[in-house]
Design a protein around this motif. Structure first.
Motif, mmCIF file in Angstrom:
data_model
loop_
_atom_site.group_PDB
_atom_site.id
_atom_site.type_symbol
_atom_site.label_atom_id
_atom_site.label_comp_id
_atom_site.label_asym_id
_atom_site.label_seq_id
_atom_site.Cartn_x
_atom_site.Cartn_y
_atom_site.Cartn_z
ATOM 1 N N VAL A 1 12.339 -14.120 -14.908
ATOM 2 C CA VAL A 1 13.478 -13.212 -14.713
ATOM 3 C C VAL A 1 13.225 -12.388 -13.458
ATOM 4 O O VAL A 1 12.182 -11.756 -13.316
ATOM 5 C CB VAL A 1 13.667 -12.285 -15.924
ATOM 6 C CG1 VAL A 1 14.767 -11.258 -15.658
ATOM 7 C CG2 VAL A 1 13.984 -13.100 -17.171
ATOM 8 N N GLN A 2 14.208 -12.413 -12.565
ATOM 9 C CA GLN A 2 14.105 -11.594 -11.358
ATOM 10 C C GLN A 2 15.416 -10.870 -11.130
ATOM 11 O O GLN A 2 16.488 -11.470 -11.219
ATOM 12 C CB GLN A 2 13.760 -12.439 -10.137
ATOM 13 C CG GLN A 2 13.444 -11.607 -8.899
ATOM 14 C CD GLN A 2 12.894 -12.430 -7.741
ATOM 15 O OE1 GLN A 2 13.048 -13.640 -7.708
ATOM 16 N NE2 GLN A 2 12.257 -11.756 -6.798
ATOM 17 N N ALA A 23 20.549 -11.627 -9.562
ATOM 18 C CA ALA A 23 19.797 -12.038 -10.744
ATOM 19 C C ALA A 23 19.415 -13.504 -10.647
ATOM 20 O O ALA A 23 20.184 -14.331 -10.146
ATOM 21 C CB ALA A 23 20.628 -11.796 -11.997
ATOM 22 N N GLY A 25 16.544 -16.650 -12.657
ATOM 23 C CA GLY A 25 15.523 -16.955 -13.645
ATOM 24 C C GLY A 25 15.988 -16.958 -15.089
ATOM 25 O O GLY A 25 15.175 -17.114 -16.006
ATOM 26 N N PHE A 26 17.273 -16.750 -15.288
ATOM 27 C CA PHE A 26 17.821 -16.801 -16.643
ATOM 28 C C PHE A 26 19.306 -17.128 -16.544
ATOM 29 O O PHE A 26 19.879 -17.131 -15.451
ATOM 30 C CB PHE A 26 17.595 -15.480 -17.389
ATOM 31 C CG PHE A 26 18.317 -14.293 -16.787
ATOM 32 C CD1 PHE A 26 17.796 -13.640 -15.675
ATOM 33 C CD2 PHE A 26 19.497 -13.812 -17.344
ATOM 34 C CE1 PHE A 26 18.452 -12.542 -15.124
ATOM 35 C CE2 PHE A 26 20.150 -12.714 -16.808
ATOM 36 C CZ PHE A 26 19.631 -12.078 -15.687
ATOM 37 N N PHE A 28 22.422 -16.065 -16.355
ATOM 38 C CA PHE A 28 23.089 -14.787 -16.088
ATOM 39 C C PHE A 28 24.438 -14.686 -16.793
ATOM 40 O O PHE A 28 24.744 -13.664 -17.411
ATOM 41 C CB PHE A 28 23.274 -14.631 -14.581
ATOM 42 C CG PHE A 28 24.006 -13.392 -14.164
ATOM 43 C CD1 PHE A 28 25.343 -13.443 -13.782
ATOM 44 C CD2 PHE A 28 23.359 -12.158 -14.144
ATOM 45 C CE1 PHE A 28 26.016 -12.305 -13.395
ATOM 46 C CE2 PHE A 28 24.033 -11.013 -13.750
ATOM 47 C CZ PHE A 28 25.369 -11.083 -13.378
ATOM 48 N N HIS A 31 24.625 -13.393 -20.444
ATOM 49 C CA HIS A 31 24.030 -12.114 -20.823
ATOM 50 C C HIS A 31 24.914 -10.914 -20.528
ATOM 51 O O HIS A 31 25.577 -10.860 -19.491
ATOM 52 C CB HIS A 31 22.705 -11.911 -20.091
ATOM 53 C CG HIS A 31 21.575 -12.680 -20.682
ATOM 54 N ND1 HIS A 31 21.414 -14.033 -20.495
ATOM 55 C CD2 HIS A 31 20.556 -12.291 -21.472
ATOM 56 C CE1 HIS A 31 20.341 -14.437 -21.140
ATOM 57 N NE2 HIS A 31 19.791 -13.407 -21.740
ATOM 58 N N ARG A 97 19.101 -6.595 -18.000
ATOM 59 C CA ARG A 97 19.820 -7.265 -19.077
ATOM 60 C C ARG A 97 19.987 -6.261 -20.211
ATOM 61 O O ARG A 97 19.073 -5.491 -20.503
ATOM 62 C CB ARG A 97 19.046 -8.496 -19.553
ATOM 63 C CG ARG A 97 18.855 -9.516 -18.449
ATOM 64 C CD ARG A 97 18.222 -10.799 -18.947
ATOM 65 N NE ARG A 97 16.909 -10.621 -19.514
ATOM 66 C CZ ARG A 97 16.144 -11.613 -19.932
ATOM 67 N NH1 ARG A 97 16.589 -12.871 -19.843
ATOM 68 N NH2 ARG A 97 14.962 -11.383 -20.443
ATOM 69 N N ASP A 102 14.097 -5.194 -23.697
ATOM 70 C CA ASP A 102 13.849 -6.141 -22.603
ATOM 71 C C ASP A 102 13.008 -5.468 -21.521
ATOM 72 O O ASP A 102 13.383 -4.414 -21.027
ATOM 73 C CB ASP A 102 15.178 -6.608 -22.017
ATOM 74 C CG ASP A 102 15.018 -7.784 -21.093
ATOM 75 O OD1 ASP A 102 14.596 -8.856 -21.546
ATOM 76 O OD2 ASP A 102 15.313 -7.621 -19.901
ATOM 77 N N TYR A 104 12.355 -6.455 -18.444
ATOM 78 C CA TYR A 104 12.600 -6.817 -17.055
ATOM 79 C C TYR A 104 13.527 -5.828 -16.361
ATOM 80 O O TYR A 104 14.581 -5.465 -16.861
ATOM 81 C CB TYR A 104 13.194 -8.216 -16.976
ATOM 82 C CG TYR A 104 12.252 -9.271 -17.504
ATOM 83 C CD1 TYR A 104 12.469 -9.848 -18.746
ATOM 84 C CD2 TYR A 104 11.133 -9.663 -16.770
ATOM 85 C CE1 TYR A 104 11.599 -10.808 -19.238
ATOM 86 C CE2 TYR A 104 10.251 -10.618 -17.258
ATOM 87 C CZ TYR A 104 10.497 -11.174 -18.490
ATOM 88 O OH TYR A 104 9.638 -12.115 -18.984
#
Length: 115
Positions: A1-2, A23, A25-26, A28, A31, A97, A102, A104
Motif C-alpha cells: 500500500v502506497q 494511491a 498497491g491495493f 483503490f 475502498h 483508507r 489501518d 497505512y
C-alpha cells in the motif's frame, strides 16, 4: 500500500488549495477513503470520507461547507478541494483508507493558512 499526498502550501486566510493523493498497491476503487489532518495541539482530526463509487461523502463539522472530497478511480486518485481556508485549518494533511486500525498513511502534505 502506497499513498502519496501533494498540493499543500502556504495560503492566506480565505484562499483555496486542492490536495491530491496518489494511491497504489491495493484495489483503490473498492475502498472507502478519507482525509485526516494533524496538528501538534489538536492531534489527529478526521476531515472527510468518501465511499467507494463516490456513493456518499461525509465531512467533519469544522470543514463542512468549505471542503469537498472527491476521487477518480480511473487514476487511483483522491482529492480534497479546500475553500475559504482559515488559520485553524493549518495542519499536515494525510490520505488513508477508511479502515479501522489501518496502519497505512502517506508522508502528508503541509497546509499553512496565514491570517
Amino acid at each position: 500500500v502506497q499513498l502519496v499526498e501533494s498540493g499543500g502550501g502556504v495560503v492566506q486566510s480565505g484562499g483555496s488549495l486542492k490536495l491530491s493523493c496518489a494511491a497504489s498497491g491495493f484495489d483503490f476503487s473498492a475502498h472507502q477513503m478519507k482525509w485526516v489532518r494533524q496538528t501538534p495541539g489538536k492531534g489527529l482530526e478526521w476531515v472527510a470520507t468518501i465511499w467507494a463509487g463516490s456513493i456518499d461523502k461525509f465531512y467533519g463539522d469544522s470543514v463542512k461547507g468549505r471542503f469537498t472530497i472527491s476521487r477518480d478511480d480511473a487514476k487511483n486518485m483522491l482529492y480534497l478541494q479546500m475553500n475559504n481556508l482559515k488559520p485553524e485549518d493549518t495542519a499536515v494533511y494525510y490520505c488513508a483508507r477508511a479502515i479501522s486500525g489501518d496502519p497505512y498513511r502517506g508522508q502528508g502534505t503541509q497546509v499553512t493558512v496565514s491570517s
